[in-house]
Design a protein around this motif. Structure first.
Motif, PDB file in Angstrom:
ATOM      1  N   ARG A 286      28.725  53.037 110.453  1.00  0.00           N
ATOM      2  CA  ARG A 286      28.440  52.842 109.039  1.00  0.00           C
ATOM      3  C   ARG A 286      29.728  52.988 108.274  1.00  0.00           C
ATOM      4  NH1 ARG A 286      23.267  52.575 107.446  1.00  0.00           N
ATOM      5  NH2 ARG A 286      21.681  53.054 109.006  1.00  0.00           N
ATOM      6  N   ALA A 287      29.962  52.110 107.346  1.00  0.00           N
ATOM      7  CA  ALA A 287      31.256  52.117 106.670  1.00  0.00           C
ATOM      8  C   ALA A 287      31.108  51.672 105.242  1.00  0.00           C
ATOM      9  CB  ALA A 287      32.231  51.184 107.398  1.00  0.00           C
ATOM     10  N   VAL A 288      32.097  52.046 104.445  1.00  0.00           N
ATOM     11  CA  VAL A 288      32.261  51.426 103.133  1.00  0.00           C
ATOM     12  C   VAL A 288      33.216  50.263 103.330  1.00  0.00           C
ATOM     13  CG1 VAL A 288      31.834  53.548 101.886  1.00  0.00           C
ATOM     14  CG2 VAL A 288      34.162  52.998 102.597  1.00  0.00           C
ATOM     15  N   PRO A 289      33.176  49.281 102.449  1.00  0.00           N
ATOM     16  CA  PRO A 289      33.997  48.087 102.692  1.00  0.00           C
ATOM     17  C   PRO A 289      35.475  48.383 102.869  1.00  0.00           C
ATOM     18  CG  PRO A 289      32.399  47.677 100.972  1.00  0.00           C
ATOM     19  CD  PRO A 289      32.322  49.133 101.291  1.00  0.00           C
ATOM     20  N   GLU A 290      36.009  49.447 102.224  1.00  0.00           N
ATOM     21  CA  GLU A 290      37.437  49.712 102.290  1.00  0.00           C
ATOM     22  C   GLU A 290      37.854  50.373 103.597  1.00  0.00           C
ATOM     23  OE1 GLU A 290      35.409  50.533  99.953  1.00  0.00           O
ATOM     24  OE2 GLU A 290      36.066  49.651  98.057  1.00  0.00           O
ATOM     25  N   ALA A 291      36.898  50.809 104.443  1.00  0.00           N
ATOM     26  CA  ALA A 291      37.256  51.516 105.672  1.00  0.00           C
ATOM     27  C   ALA A 291      37.947  50.569 106.648  1.00  0.00           C
ATOM     28  CB  ALA A 291      35.999  52.100 106.303  1.00  0.00           C
ATOM     29  N   PRO A 292      38.808  51.125 107.538  1.00  0.00           N
ATOM     30  CA  PRO A 292      39.476  50.265 108.516  1.00  0.00           C
ATOM     31  C   PRO A 292      38.472  49.673 109.485  1.00  0.00           C
ATOM     32  CG  PRO A 292      39.820  52.588 109.023  1.00  0.00           C
ATOM     33  CD  PRO A 292      39.176  52.530 107.674  1.00  0.00           C
ATOM     34  N   PRO A 293      38.758  48.531 110.065  1.00  0.00           N
ATOM     35  CA  PRO A 293      37.820  47.902 111.003  1.00  0.00           C
ATOM     36  C   PRO A 293      37.639  48.776 112.234  1.00  0.00           C
ATOM     37  CG  PRO A 293      39.943  46.771 111.038  1.00  0.00           C
ATOM     38  CD  PRO A 293      39.990  47.730 109.897  1.00  0.00           C
ATOM     39  N   PRO A 294      36.512  48.690 112.854  1.00  0.00           N
ATOM     40  CA  PRO A 294      36.247  49.502 114.040  1.00  0.00           C
ATOM     41  C   PRO A 294      37.116  49.098 115.220  1.00  0.00           C
ATOM     42  CG  PRO A 294      34.528  47.880 113.733  1.00  0.00           C
ATOM     43  CD  PRO A 294      35.396  47.798 112.519  1.00  0.00           C
ATOM     44  N   GLY A 295      37.161  49.979 116.204  1.00  0.00           N
ATOM     45  CA  GLY A 295      37.966  49.692 117.376  1.00  0.00           C
ATOM     46  C   GLY A 295      37.265  48.714 118.307  1.00  0.00           C
ATOM     47  N   PRO A 296      37.840  48.511 119.512  1.00  0.00           N
ATOM     48  CA  PRO A 296      37.272  47.551 120.462  1.00  0.00           C
ATOM     49  C   PRO A 296      35.950  48.054 121.032  1.00  0.00           C
ATOM     50  CG  PRO A 296      39.067  48.771 121.461  1.00  0.00           C
ATOM     51  CD  PRO A 296      39.063  49.166 120.020  1.00  0.00           C
ATOM     52  N   GLY A 297      35.259  47.137 121.704  1.00  0.00           N
ATOM     53  CA  GLY A 297      33.986  47.489 122.316  1.00  0.00           C
ATOM     54  C   GLY A 297      32.827  47.071 121.452  1.00  0.00           C
ATOM     55  N   PRO A 298      31.578  47.097 122.002  1.00  0.00           N
ATOM     56  CA  PRO A 298      30.406  46.713 121.201  1.00  0.00           C
ATOM     57  C   PRO A 298      30.273  47.617 119.982  1.00  0.00           C
ATOM     58  CG  PRO A 298      29.850  46.897 123.530  1.00  0.00           C
ATOM     59  CD  PRO A 298      31.210  47.478 123.379  1.00  0.00           C
ATOM     60  N   VAL A 299      30.284  47.005 118.826  1.00  0.00           N
ATOM     61  CA  VAL A 299      30.195  47.769 117.581  1.00  0.00           C
ATOM     62  C   VAL A 299      29.180  47.112 116.663  1.00  0.00           C
ATOM     63  CG1 VAL A 299      31.391  48.525 115.496  1.00  0.00           C
ATOM     64  CG2 VAL A 299      32.540  48.658 117.703  1.00  0.00           C
ATOM     65  N   LEU A 300      28.285  47.928 116.133  1.00  0.00           N
ATOM     66  CA  LEU A 300      27.348  47.490 115.099  1.00  0.00           C
ATOM     67  C   LEU A 300      27.846  48.070 113.779  1.00  0.00           C
ATOM     68  CD1 LEU A 300      24.743  46.209 114.058  1.00  0.00           C
ATOM     69  CD2 LEU A 300      23.497  48.234 114.824  1.00  0.00           C
ATOM     70  N   LEU A 301      28.448  47.222 112.959  1.00  0.00           N
ATOM     71  CA  LEU A 301      29.033  47.651 111.687  1.00  0.00           C
ATOM     72  C   LEU A 301      28.009  47.434 110.577  1.00  0.00           C
ATOM     73  CD1 LEU A 301      31.482  48.553 109.966  1.00  0.00           C
ATOM     74  CD2 LEU A 301      32.116  46.131 109.797  1.00  0.00           C
ATOM     75  N   VAL A 302      27.657  48.491 109.874  1.00  0.00           N
ATOM     76  CA  VAL A 302      26.648  48.430 108.821  1.00  0.00           C
ATOM     77  C   VAL A 302      27.311  48.788 107.496  1.00  0.00           C
ATOM     78  CG1 VAL A 302      24.466  49.340 107.961  1.00  0.00           C
ATOM     79  CG2 VAL A 302      24.814  49.066 110.431  1.00  0.00           C
ATOM     80  N   VAL A 303      27.266  47.868 106.554  1.00  0.00           N
ATOM     81  CA  VAL A 303      27.815  48.103 105.218  1.00  0.00           C
ATOM     82  C   VAL A 303      26.697  47.826 104.218  1.00  0.00           C
ATOM     83  CG1 VAL A 303      29.621  47.562 103.551  1.00  0.00           C
ATOM     84  CG2 VAL A 303      30.089  47.373 106.000  1.00  0.00           C
ATOM     85  N   GLU A 304      26.293  48.868 103.494  1.00  0.00           N
ATOM     86  CA  GLU A 304      25.206  48.709 102.523  1.00  0.00           C
ATOM     87  C   GLU A 304      25.764  48.498 101.121  1.00  0.00           C
ATOM     88  OE1 GLU A 304      21.595  51.073 102.936  1.00  0.00           O
ATOM     89  OE2 GLU A 304      22.564  52.161 104.570  1.00  0.00           O
ATOM     90  N   ASP A 305      24.948  47.835 100.282  1.00  0.00           N
ATOM     91  CA  ASP A 305      25.263  47.646  98.855  1.00  0.00           C
ATOM     92  C   ASP A 305      26.612  46.982  98.641  1.00  0.00           C
ATOM     93  OD1 ASP A 305      22.847  48.834  98.273  1.00  0.00           O
ATOM     94  OD2 ASP A 305      23.705  50.835  98.035  1.00  0.00           O
ATOM     95  N   VAL A 306      26.800  45.857  99.309  1.00  0.00           N
ATOM     96  CA  VAL A 306      28.072  45.127  99.176  1.00  0.00           C
ATOM     97  C   VAL A 306      28.281  44.652  97.747  1.00  0.00           C
ATOM     98  CG1 VAL A 306      29.335  43.103 100.018  1.00  0.00           C
ATOM     99  CG2 VAL A 306      27.994  44.481 101.600  1.00  0.00           C
ATOM    100  N   HIS A 307      27.200  44.500  96.990  1.00  0.00           N
ATOM    101  CA  HIS A 307      27.348  44.038  95.606  1.00  0.00           C
ATOM    102  C   HIS A 307      28.132  45.020  94.755  1.00  0.00           C
ATOM    103  CE1 HIS A 307      23.635  46.400  96.027  1.00  0.00           C
ATOM    104  NE2 HIS A 307      23.898  46.858  94.809  1.00  0.00           N
ATOM    105  N   ARG A 308      28.238  46.277  95.206  1.00  0.00           N
ATOM    106  CA  ARG A 308      28.981  47.291  94.454  1.00  0.00           C
ATOM    107  C   ARG A 308      30.426  47.437  94.924  1.00  0.00           C
ATOM    108  NH1 ARG A 308      24.137  51.811  94.751  1.00  0.00           N
ATOM    109  NH2 ARG A 308      22.778  50.861  93.172  1.00  0.00           N
ATOM    110  N   ALA A 309      30.830  46.678  95.931  1.00  0.00           N
ATOM    111  CA  ALA A 309      32.158  46.855  96.513  1.00  0.00           C
ATOM    112  C   ALA A 309      33.255  46.439  95.535  1.00  0.00           C
ATOM    113  CB  ALA A 309      32.270  46.044  97.793  1.00  0.00           C
ATOM    114  N   ALA A 310      34.366  47.157  95.587  1.00  0.00           N
ATOM    115  CA  ALA A 310      35.540  46.788  94.802  1.00  0.00           C
ATOM    116  C   ALA A 310      36.206  45.572  95.444  1.00  0.00           C
ATOM    117  CB  ALA A 310      36.507  47.966  94.754  1.00  0.00           C
TER     118      ALA A 310
END
Length: 889
Positions: free
Chosen positions: A60-84
């Motif tokens: 789980r991340a906020v949009p500004e967080a660095p991208p995840p590392g290698p391997g199977p990753v499920l990236l969840v970002v909620e409320d993108v409409h509020r992102a800077a």
């Protein structure tokens, strides 16, 4: 909104896509899942379900967080409409060259995106290697709301009406529904009982208040009236209508609407149709507007709607009342109610008129007109205590003109007799109305016709006939087709209930195809009443045909009370003809729907009691037949009280309470004699005569039988004729003529078989077999008859009768067919006798009552019950009942 199956299928497909993208052995193609939904539609709940099974790969991340590392990753970002901007840029960079085995889930509110339609801002772009799926969450359906209610309140506590009200008020928005359910859970104790179907006025939850008011405040003040106008109209409206109500016309209205849409204060529901997200949201916004602003908006809304064709008068009335125009409001109320009456929607008119007449400031002349309209509408609708109080208050006004009082009193009396179950009071009002309506003969005929209806115990059938003949004579001179239809419908009912063959031609003359709604409503009532009458006579096929026609016509013409009358009659018909599968559930559902009208539900409660009696559930039988909601034996409908009295007499005999049975029979017989309508003795006479004989009064029993026979001469009443033969059989058996009794019972069984009435056929066939065996203990045909009728009782769902019959069979079985000495070994399985005893014990019968039923000693029954409890593994009879029910299901 998709149903539960479709929603589950869509969710499963999403899970499949995520699993495929994350599979270490798979192709590793990255996937982007866009979860789109307006505020409160359940995006977070969906994300929790999607990620619940993959906790080890969720990032789980906020949009500004660095991208995840290698391997199977499920990236969840909620409320993108509020992102800077920096956050959306980081996501764009990640997705421009996505790593293998990446599943990215973005949730957002489309109405709050800085750039409409562009999830990641102006630079939104999805490269070819990326699989992109959009899943849009919309409003819930009613079924989904009911499932949420079951989770929040407890299963079965949310009736259909409440689920529909919650869905309508919340606009199907999941979060608003959840907040409303939280409030209801706090208001109603968790006692397992259903909540009221009508929740009353629902208040916007604080979360919804904050959301809609925040969005409204985001609209520039000079343009905000467009949002208030939408809240006042409270339905999706065209842009020109919003402009007219807000007073922002021309370019100003266009700019204000655009600003409201940008701020998500308003939403587009369809092409050029705009409004708030839900009625509760509109309520929140209306409350935020100042009083003077609201008044001016309501005034403009009333003017706008008054120019439509047809004019929506009820909505106009609401706007005029809100802006303080009482004269205009009452005029609109009257127009709306009149239109509803003309269209056969009297129930809608009743609520509107009740609200208006509850206001003390209504001028006297207007009050009288509205009261007459309310009274007319109430008599074809459902029960309303408020209507009753309003009409009583108005009738008591000494300044009311005599003819006006008589008209209102007429409908007040009808309301009391029918919907309210206040028969004595209602007939008193009708008698007064006859005197007050002497200068209005058509309405006087209607009052006399109502007094002719024979169900009440306060007048003899001879009096009912006299009233009916007077009513017909006056109505024949009337030019009012609705009055003539009403009188004809009642006259049919009077004649049919007595078994008069002349009634059949009158049934065919009822004006089914009239152009007048009132005539069709009266015909529907007449057909349903005719169906009820012929159920008691024993013409079951005819009753079913009349019911089908009457209920359909009642539903089509808005005769709500007549429709429910027909549905109650159908329950009695199913009981009589042996259609018992699910009948108890149908009765309970009907009682739940119309439970505050004892006169209307008396059929269903009676059937529940009769079913319980046949099952040996004697405590339940008493509760249904004599409980606080049951029809009173002295004031309720006479055919119901006669049938209930027959059941209570039989129950007392089963308890070996001969004195109590004879007293019950004597009181019931006096009521029937006072009424003088002997077709209604069909369910009472055999038991009443048996009780009288067992009490030692053969002379009275013989006189009762003769009186019953005399009352049926010249009458078309096949059920009562079959019961008369049965009654003669009872008299013969108890006065020593066993052979004659066997023949009479057999004749009665054949008559019941022809109707058909399988339960009564089985009862009389068992009596015939019992008498035959008393004459010849080896009569094979009689033994076969007992075995066959025990099976019939089983198939109907009458275990008490089945057990009694098998007990008789065992007493007379030839020695060679009886079980050999010694106890067979059943191990941990119930023996047939243990199962029989356990079923009766689970039904609530005492050991002594079971012993009397099965011809066993109480000590033997006690042993069987103890072994049954031990084998099933329970400690009480209540647990035994639960275990047997679970095993049956």
């Amino acid at each position: 909104m998709p149903d539960a199956g479709e929603a589950d299928g869509a969710e499963a497909a999403l899970l499949g896509r995520l699993a495929s993208a994350l599979d270490p052995e798979g192709p590793g193609r990255p996937v982007l899942l866009l979860v789109e939904g307006r505020a409160g539609t359940g995006k977070s709940r969906l994300l929790r379900r999607l990620t619940a099974a993959r906790t080890e790969t969720v990032h789980r991340a906020v949009p500004e967080a660095p991208p995840p590392g290698p391997g199977p990753v499920l990236l969840v970002v909620e409320d993108v409409h509020r992102a800077a901007p920096a956050g959306t840029a980081a996501l764009r960079a990640l997705l421009a060259a996505p790593p293998a085995r990446l599943a990215c889930v973005l949730s957002y509110r489309p109405e709050e995106l800085p750039e409409p339609g562009l999830v990641l801002g102006p630079g939104t772009e999805f490269p070819a290697p990326l699989t992109v799926v959009r899943h849009v969450l919309g409003p819930l359906g009613v079924d989904a709301v009911r499932r949420m209610a079951d989770d929040a309140l407890g299963a079965g506590r949310c009736p259909a009406g409440l689920a529909e009200a919650l869905h309508r008020a919340a606009g199907g928005v999941a979060q608003t529904v959840a907040d409303l359910l939280d409030a209801l859970a706090a208001d109603f104790p968790a006692d397992g009982r259903p909540l009221p179907a009508d929740p009353g006025r629902l208040v916007p939850p604080p979360r919804l208040d904050a959301l809609v008011l925040r969005r409204t405040a985001a609209v520039p003040e000079e343009q905000r009236r467009i949002v208030f106008a939408a809240a006042v109209l409270d339905e999706p409206a065209a842009s020109r209508d919003l402009a007219a109500v807000s007073g922002l016309t021309g370019p100003a209205g266009h700019d204000a609407l655009a600003a409201a849409l940008r701020a998500a204060a308003l939403v587009e529901h369809a092409d050029d149709r705009y409004g708030l997200v839900s009625p509760l949201a509109a309520t929140a916004v209306r409350r935020a507007a100042s009083g003077p602003v609201r008044a001016s908006l309501h005034r403009r809304a009333a003017r706008l709607l008054s120019r439509r064709q047809p004019v929506p008068w009820e909505r106009v009335a609401g706007h005029l009342r809100a802006c303080g125009d009482e004269r205009g409001w009452l005029h609109a109320v009257e127009r709306a109610a009149q239109r509803y009456e003309d269209a056969g929607e009297q129930q809608r008119a009743v609520g509107l008129l009740e609200s208006a007449l509850a206001t003390a400031s209504v001028p006297e002349q207007v009050r009288a007109r509205l009261a007459m309209l309310l009274a007319r509408c109430a008599v074809v609708g459902m029960r309303s205590d408020q209507t009753l109080q309003v009409l009583r208050h108005i009738v008591a006004d000494p300044g009311l003109p005599l003819a006006v009082r008589g008209e209102i009193r007429l409908d007040l009396g009808l309301l009391q007799c029918n919907q309210m179950g206040l028969v004595i009071e209602g007939r008193d009002e009708l008698a007064c109305a006859v005197d007050e309506l002497r200068d209005r003969p058509a309405l006087m005929a209607r009052a006399m016709s109502a007094l002719a209806m024979p169900y009440g115990p306060d007048a003899s059938f001879a009096d009912n006939i006299a009233w009916s003949e007077r009513a017909v004579a006056v109505a024949d001179e009337s030019a009012d087709p609705v009055i003539r239809a009403a009188v004809a419908a009642n006259h049919v009912s009077v004649l049919l209930n007595s078994g008069d063959p002349a009634a059949w031609t009158l049934v065919e003359r009822l004006p089914r195809d009239s152009d007048l709604v009132g005539c069709r409503q009266q015909t529907a009532r007449g057909l349903c009443n005719a169906a009820d009458a012929v159920v008691w006579l024993g013409h079951y096929g005819t009753s079913r045909a009349l019911l089908a026609e009457g209920v359909e016509l009642a539903a089509r013409s808005g005769a709500v009370y007549a429709e429910h009358t027909g549905r109650g009659c159908a329950l009695v018909l199913d009981w009589a003809t042996g259609d018992w599968s699910g009948l108890a559930d149908r009765c309970r559902a009907f009682v739940d729907e119309a439970g505050d009208m004892p006169y209307l539900t008396s059929d269903a409660r009676m059937v529940l009691g009769l079913l319980a009696l046949s099952r040996g559930e004697w405590a339940d039988a008493l509760a249904h037949l004599t409980g606080p909601e049951a029809a009173d034996l002295d004031t309720g409908p006479v055919p119901i009280s006669a049938t209930v009295s027959g059941a209570l007499t039989r129950l007392a005999l089963a308890h070996d309470d001969v004195a109590g049975a004879a007293a019950q029979a004597s009181a019931a017989w006096k009521r029937l004699r006072a009424k003088g309508l002997w077709a209604w003795a069909a369910e009472l006479a055999p038991w009443a005569v048996e009780a009288t004989l067992r009490a030692g009064d053969a002379f009275t029993a013989s006189a009762m039988t003769d009186e019953f026979a005399a009352g049926l001469r010249g009458r078309d009443a096949p059920s009562a004729e079959a019961a008369l033969v049965w009654t003669r059989g009872v008299l013969a058996e108890h006065t020593g003529d066993t052979a004659g009794a066997a023949a009479l019972y057999e004749q009665s069984a054949a008559a019941y078989r022809g109707l058909p009435r399988p339960y009564h056929e089985a009862l009389t066939a068992v009596s015939a077999a019992r008498c035959a065996l008393a004459l010849d203990g080896d009569d094979g045909a009689a033994l076969a008859a007992l075995a066959d009728r025990a099976t019939v009782f089983d198939s109907l769902g009458a275990p008490w009768d089945a057990a009694r019959t098998r007990a008789d069979l065992r007493l007379h079985q030839p020695a060679g067919e009886r079980r050999p000495p010694g106890r067979p070994r059943y191990g941990d399985v119930l023996s047939p006798r243990e199962a029989e005893v356990a079923e009766l014990a689970a039904a609530g019968m005492s050991n002594r009552e079971i012993a009397a039923t099965l011809h066993l000693s109480p000590r033997t029954v006690e042993q069987h019950v103890a072994r049954a409890l031990q084998k099933i593994g329970v400690r009480s009879r209540q647990q035994l009942a639960q275990a047997l029910e679970a095993a049956a299901n």
